[in-house]
Write an enzyme that holds these catalytic residues in place. Structure first.
Site, short mmCIF file in Angstrom:
data_model
loop_
_atom_site.label_atom_id
_atom_site.label_comp_id
_atom_site.label_asym_id
_atom_site.label_seq_id
_atom_site.Cartn_x
_atom_site.Cartn_y
_atom_site.Cartn_z
N ASP A 100 0.84 -1.19 0.00
CA ASP A 100 0.00 0.00 0.00
C ASP A 100 0.87 1.24 0.00
OD1 ASP A 100 -2.80 1.31 0.63
OD2 ASP A 100 -1.36 2.25 1.98
N TYR A 122 3.25 10.20 -0.79
CA TYR A 122 4.29 9.72 0.10
C TYR A 122 5.65 10.05 -0.50
CZ TYR A 122 0.65 6.92 2.43
OH TYR A 122 -0.48 6.50 3.09
N HIS A 150 -8.08 9.37 -1.28
CA HIS A 150 -7.20 9.48 -0.12
C HIS A 150 -7.74 10.47 0.92
CE1 HIS A 150 -2.68 9.60 1.22
NE2 HIS A 150 -3.50 9.24 2.19
N SER A 204 -9.91 5.52 1.27
CA SER A 204 -9.17 5.56 2.53
C SER A 204 -9.84 6.65 3.34
CB SER A 204 -7.69 5.89 2.28
OG SER A 204 -6.98 5.91 3.50
#
Length: 328
Positions: free
Chosen positions: A51, A56, A122, A153
């Site tokens: 994931d 990121y 997200h 998410s």
């Protein structure tokens, strides 16, 4: 590694995955060579679910994953990424067809693939879940072949409950650990009934449940456990699961006696999550091979006793619930 069905997707994945936030950014300094070695170690040990997210390390995590998969060759594991947090401000209007396509195209390049296994919205603003057109845009991305499936998410249980009303949502990623029990009360049964996979993130409460931190532990300025203690950068529930640090330390000392045999406290915390059948995969992070292999080994622990499960629930009720239950 035992596998669990990934909802109604037709795929199964190992119950311990690899959370790739920590090899991207926001956890202090990242050593790319160690991160690459951690990914190789996890995959060698049977991990087949990774994931990540496009934010990121501004794509650095995705690119490291692509590097490792190219080095290995052969069948690719299931790689889930996320989209939406690149927006300068979180608004429903920001999740336009143009923006979503741009985010997806960038992740396709970063991950060096023709189609993304799973794209998760997200942690978008709550109001987005009440706009069906956003999910229709994800459907079109599936039809175009850019993504195979999509999920969400979320920060809050209520967001997850609304999201799974959309038939195309195959998965929900949510914070679930010994300090965040509410998903098991409100979400899990409905997710199972609808065939929706549950991805359990922040399984160690940002490391608190490893039992390695003390009152004197210091974190780097680039570590969210330092700069997001009060939600300065993003939802505070992502840092120590929203539990005040000193409160968490005290609760950890009550949990510590529950560890038995050669297991570590972190492994106990991971095995506790796997006691819930609705959980498809848990995604602890790892920044070196030792951590990656220790995470995988948690799946080999025997089932926890009723006494241990009851003790954890009691500690939550007495020490933690008042800080988190009503918020997330």
């Amino acid at each position: 590694m035992r596998s669990r069905p990934f909802g109604r997707s037709g795929r199964s994945v190992g119950e311990i995955g690899f959370g790739a936030w920590a090899i991207g950014d926001a956890w202090g300094r990242v050593d790319d060579d160690e991160a690459v070695a951690a990914l190789h170690a996890a995959l060698d040990a049977g991990v087949d679910f990774i994931d990540t997210a496009d934010v990121y390390g501004d794509g650095h995590s995705e690119r490291l994953i692509a590097r490792v998969l190219k080095e290995r060759g052969g069948a690719r594991p299931f790689v889930a990424t996320k989209a939406g947090r690149r927006l300068p401000q979180q608004t429903v209007a920001g999740y336009s067809e143009e923006n979503l396509n741009a985010f997806i195209d960038r992740s396709l390049r970063n991950l060096d693939t023709d189609s993304l296994d799973l794209v998760q919205l997200h942690c978008p603003p709550t109001d987005l879940y009440y706009h069906p057109e956003a999910f229709e845009r994800m459907e079109r991305l599936v039809e175009q072949g850019k993504i195979r499936q999509y999920g969400v998410s979320v920060e809050r249980v209520e967001e997850a409950l609304k999201a799974i009303e959309y038939p195309g949502v195959v998965s929900v990623q949510i914070v679930f650990n010994m300090f965040r029990l509410r998903p098991a009360e409100r979400l899990f049964r409905q997710a199972q009934e609808r065939g929706v996979a549950i991805i359990a993130r922040v399984p160690l409460a940002s490391g608190l449940l490893s039992g390695k931190f003390t009152h004197d532990t210091r974190f780097e300025n680039t570590d969210h456990r330092q700069f997001n203690r009060h939600g300065e950068a993003f939802d505070v529930g992502e840092t120590f699961s929203g539990v005040p640090y000193e409160v968490g330390l005290a609760a950890v000392e009550r949990i510590r006696p529950l560890v038995s045999g050669d297991a570590t406290m972190a492994q106990l915390a991971l095995r506790w999550i796997l006691m819930f059948d609705a959980v498809t995969v848990v995604i602890p992070g790892a920044r070196n091979p030792r951590q990656a292999l220790a995470n995988v080994a948690a799946a080999d622990l025997p089932p926890l006793s009723d006494e241990v499960m009851e003790a954890v629930a009691r500690i939550y009720e007495e020490d933690i619930k008042r800080y988190v239950h009503a918020r997330w």
